[in-house]
Design an enzyme around this catalytic site. Structure first.
Site, short mmCIF file in Angstrom:
data_model
loop_
_atom_site.label_atom_id
_atom_site.label_comp_id
_atom_site.label_asym_id
_atom_site.label_seq_id
_atom_site.Cartn_x
_atom_site.Cartn_y
_atom_site.Cartn_z
N ASP A 117 0.87 -1.17 0.00
CA ASP A 117 0.00 0.00 0.00
C ASP A 117 0.91 1.22 0.00
OD1 ASP A 117 -2.24 1.69 0.33
OD2 ASP A 117 -1.83 1.78 2.47
N THR A 129 0.66 4.53 0.73
CA THR A 129 0.70 5.42 1.88
C THR A 129 1.18 4.68 3.12
OG1 THR A 129 -1.16 6.63 0.95
CG2 THR A 129 -0.62 7.05 3.26
N ASP A 172 -1.58 -0.29 6.45
CA ASP A 172 -1.64 0.36 7.76
C ASP A 172 -3.04 0.82 8.14
OD1 ASP A 172 -1.92 2.40 5.96
OD2 ASP A 172 -0.38 3.70 6.82
#
Length: 781
Positions: A299, A301, A536
């Site tokens: 991912d 970010t 996250d």
């Protein structure tokens, strides 16, 4: 601590009263085994039980020196317990640091407490990204939506209004709320789910499965073969003591007593090394799984980037002045009060103004919606989100401006207003674009180097993000991801798209919904890939649970950390390199040394089966196996198991282990039968036949040790030379202790010297045959 004016919560006296009544919640169970479990499961094993029974028979014969094998068992058990206790201590310390806290209101103050300290009727503040740990009733809500898929199997978020019930085991995907704990601990409807199945998934460990397969086979073979050998020996006019010692030697040889221990120790040492790098390992088996990963889904970010957004510029497009535009953003950002990266960046860049705007309704950000909104009593509605999710099209100038920004790796936010009310969770009608905000997400300093390492190690990189595909592709390109130009906008794909074809042709995916992330991971697995996933946020949870191995940064949400296999407590992406290296060391080295252990098992089984039908004593006594096991297997295996062998995992673990083990084991059998035949022809005594057999077995095992030690260096050669010297010293000076006669006799030398010359060609010839029979030549091609 900040004060909550409206709700006082329980007093400390009321908290203690409820604890006294047993109305407190249950703490999360420890990730490691208890001290009692460690001691019992390392001591009370099937093989230890068989060894104790064998020892009883040896004691009956009065040949106490043949009990030497018990010393090896005691040392193995002690080492296994010690290393697992070390790993437990390290993991427990890191788990305590990583433990999620709950925010409760007591005596009118907000406090952070552990999950086990929550009591019935406590007021809990929950927000996006948190997992709910008690059953409760919603007292106040700001657009809270809960994922209850672990309870109901339904993936769609459930909107919760005041008075609704929330359940432990679910997690918050949007908004925040104040809830009152109504059921805690064992009273909780889903306490078992929340405590025992907190997003856990089974970890497939080929190492463990192979060990279990070996143990299962040997369990059904050791006792029957030993019993038949004993009966055969008795029928062959041998003494009871001879029959017992021969049968016990065969049974001891069949047991790879250090193999299971070595696997456990190697994994435990890997866990210890990783905890020293502040990597929390949830299960030892997950180290092996990550070592086998051949595609890593990231991912963007918080993984490739720091996750801390910075506003570069704003473009006011509507009728508002820049000052009015800024004031409006300040109101909206602070009224939504979202603690995600975008919300924090907006609140930092646009300070709140003194006047307050009465709020009618709020819709917090959701990864599925890609926007958040707020409705004011007199000001209308304001929406902040991804431009293409708010408007179907833009004029040519705006389209080019946004395209240029995304190709530079910037994130674009659209700000729109409407005089219409917000109905349920839908966008208000008649939206007017007021302006654009351009944000930059900084690439982590270590990301390019880490990605380069993975690509060198034949691990493919796949970027899956909720951001615009052009933004994601540009970030991927700057981070050094190969094929970053192969991108796709997942918001535009059909529901009937073939995901397996999609993941074969593309490596960068933007505007991905949580459900699509999971589907992409499933498609990669269906294509035969072993998938590692990093993330996250709550939008990553579905994919993290589905991946073979999941990794989360320490600054990720509580819900993602709760289901992850690894938590990087320093939030350092570079730590993943260490995790992969440790896993590869374990798998590669165990694969090598397992062959040494199985050599003894293979020749013991074959010899025992043959000597059932041969009217001659078994060629070994229990004490004679001890130097072979210790010098050619036990001691070197512990050194080899910790070598820095970080080559990519190629699979076919069982076949790779069997190939050299089959060659060396069968070589021992061929030499043993040849020695028995020649010994009978030359009229050798049993002690002479046994001595030459032990010597030739050692020669074969040292050749096998050299083979599995490749690539060798001066340290390896020194180790092998020292061990061989000890083996020779044992024959020269300690032969009587081990029931051996002198090798320096011409009538023995004329047999074993020519045989020694044939050890290497026989071993490599049989290894070639095993290579073909096991199909490893097809796999190599």
């Amino acid at each position: 601590m900040t004060k909550e004016h409206r709700y006082l919560g329980l007093s400390y006296a009321e908290v203690e009263e409820r604890k006294g009544r047993g109305e407190s919640n249950e703490a999360l169970p420890p990730m490691t085994r208890s001290l009692k479990q460690i001691f019992l499961e390392n001591s009370l094993t099937l093989f230890n039980f068989i060894n104790i029974v064998i020892a009883g028979f040896v004691i009956y014969t009065g040949s106490y020196k043949n009990l030497l094998f018990l010393g090896v068992i005691i040392v193995n058990t002690t080492v296994g317990i010690f290393q697992e206790l070390r790993a437990k201590k390290n993991v427990d310390e890191l788990a305590l640091l990583n433990q999620a806290k709950a925010t409760v209101i007591r005596n009118g103050q907000q406090e952070e407490v552990s999950q086990g300290e929550i009591v019935k009727n406590d007021l809990l503040m929950i927000k996006r990204g948190q997992q709910i740990v008690v059953d409760g009733q919603v007292i106040r809500t700001s657009g809270i939506e809960c994922d209850e898929s672990q309870l109901t199997g339904e993936a769609d978020p459930v909107i919760k209004d005041e008075g609704d019930t929330v359940y432990s085991g679910s997690f918050v995907v949007s908004g925040n709320a104040l809830i009152e704990a109504t059921k805690v601990g064992k009273e909780s409807y889903s306490s078992k789910l929340a405590l025992e199945a907190k997003g856990e998934k089974s970890i497939y460990s080929e190492l463990v499965q192979t060990m279990k397969k070996i143990i299962r086979i040997l369990t059904f073979g050791i006792i029957p073969v030993g019993a038949l050998l004993f009966l055969s020996s008795m029928l062959g006019d041998m003494t009871v003591n001879q029959a017992i010692l021969g049968s016990t030697a065969a049974m001891i040889g069949m047991i790879p007593e250090g193999l299971v221990l070595l696997t456990t120790v190697a994994l435990a040492v890997g866990v210890i090394r990783l905890t020293q790098k502040r990597v929390l390992v949830k299960t030892m088996g997950s180290i092996e799984t990550l070592a086998r990963v051949n595609i890593l889904c990231l991912d963007k970010t918080g993984t490739l980037t720091s996750g801390e957004l910075k506003i570069l510029k704003t473009d006011v497009i509507g009728k508002l002045t820049p000052k009015e535009f800024g004031a409006m953003i300040g109101h909206v950002a602070h009224d939504l009060n979202e603690d995600n990266a975008t919300g924090l960046a907006l609140m930092k860049a646009f300070p709140v103004t003194a006047d307050s705007w009465p709020i009618t309704k709020t819709i917090p950000f959701s990864s599925a919606r890609k926007w958040s909104a707020i409705e004011y009593q007199q000001k209308g509605s304001v929406v902040i989100g991804a431009p293409e999710y708010l408007f179907d099209s833009f004029n040519k100038e705006l389209t080019e401006r946004m395209h240029l920004a995304t190709t530079e790796g910037l994130r674009v936010l659209a700000i729109a207003t409407s005089q219409e009310a917000i109905i349920e969770q839908d966008l208000p009608h008649s939206l007017n674009l007021e302006g654009l905000i351009f944000l930059e997400d900084e690439i982590r300093a270590e990301a390019p180097q880490t990605l380069h390492y993975f690509m060198e190690q034949e691990v493919e990189i796949c970027i899956i993000s909720g951001d615009h595909p052009q933004t994601v592709a540009q970030i991927a390109k700057r981070a050094g991801v190969k094929n970053s130009d192969k991108l796709i906008d997942m918001s535009k794909v059909s529901e009937k798209i073939n995901y397996q074809t999609l993941v074969r042709e593309n490596r960068v995916f933007g505007r991905v919904s949580p459900e699509q992330k999971r589907s992409l991971v499933e498609a990669l697995q269906a294509n035969g890939m072993t998938v590692g996933m990093t993330g996250d946020g709550v939008n990553d949870i579905l994919a993290l649970k589905k991946a073979d191995c999941s990794i989360v940064m320490a600054n990720g949400s509580d819900a993602t950390k709760g289901i992850a296999d690894f938590v990087l407590l320093d939030s350092n992406f570079d730590s993943m390199v260490g995790v992969v290296l440790e896993g590869r060391k374990v798998v590669n080295n165990i694969q090598r040394v397992a062959s040494l252990y199985l050599t003894k098992t293979i020749y013991s089984i074959l010899l025992a089966a043959l000597f059932i039908f041969i009217s001659s004593p078994y060629p070994f006594q229990p004490i004679q196996l001890s130097p072979i096991s210790t010098l050619t297997v036990g001691i070197p295996s512990f050194f080899l198991a910790l070598r820095p062998n970080v080559a990519p995992i190629k699979g076919r673990f069982f076949q790779n282990v069997l190939e050299p083990a089959f060659a060396s084991g069968l070589s021992v059998v061929i030499f043993a039968m040849g020695i028995l035949f020649l010994g009978n022809q030359f009229g050798w005594r049993y002690e002479e036949t046994s001595t030459v057999t032990v010597w030739m077995t050692g020669m074969v095992c040292f050749v096998a040790l050299y083979y599995v030690s490749k690539p060798s260096n001066w340290k390896i050669m020194t180790m092998i030379s020292l061990l061989f010297s000890l083996f020779l010293v044992l024959f020269i000076f300690f032969g009587r202790i081990f029931s051996l006669v002198s090798l320096f006799q011409w009538h023995l030398a004329v047999v074993y010297v020519p045989m020694m010359l044939g050890v290497i060609p026989l071993f490599y010839g049989l290894k070639y045959i095993a290579h073909r029979l096991l199909g490893n030549h097809h796999y190599a091609k």
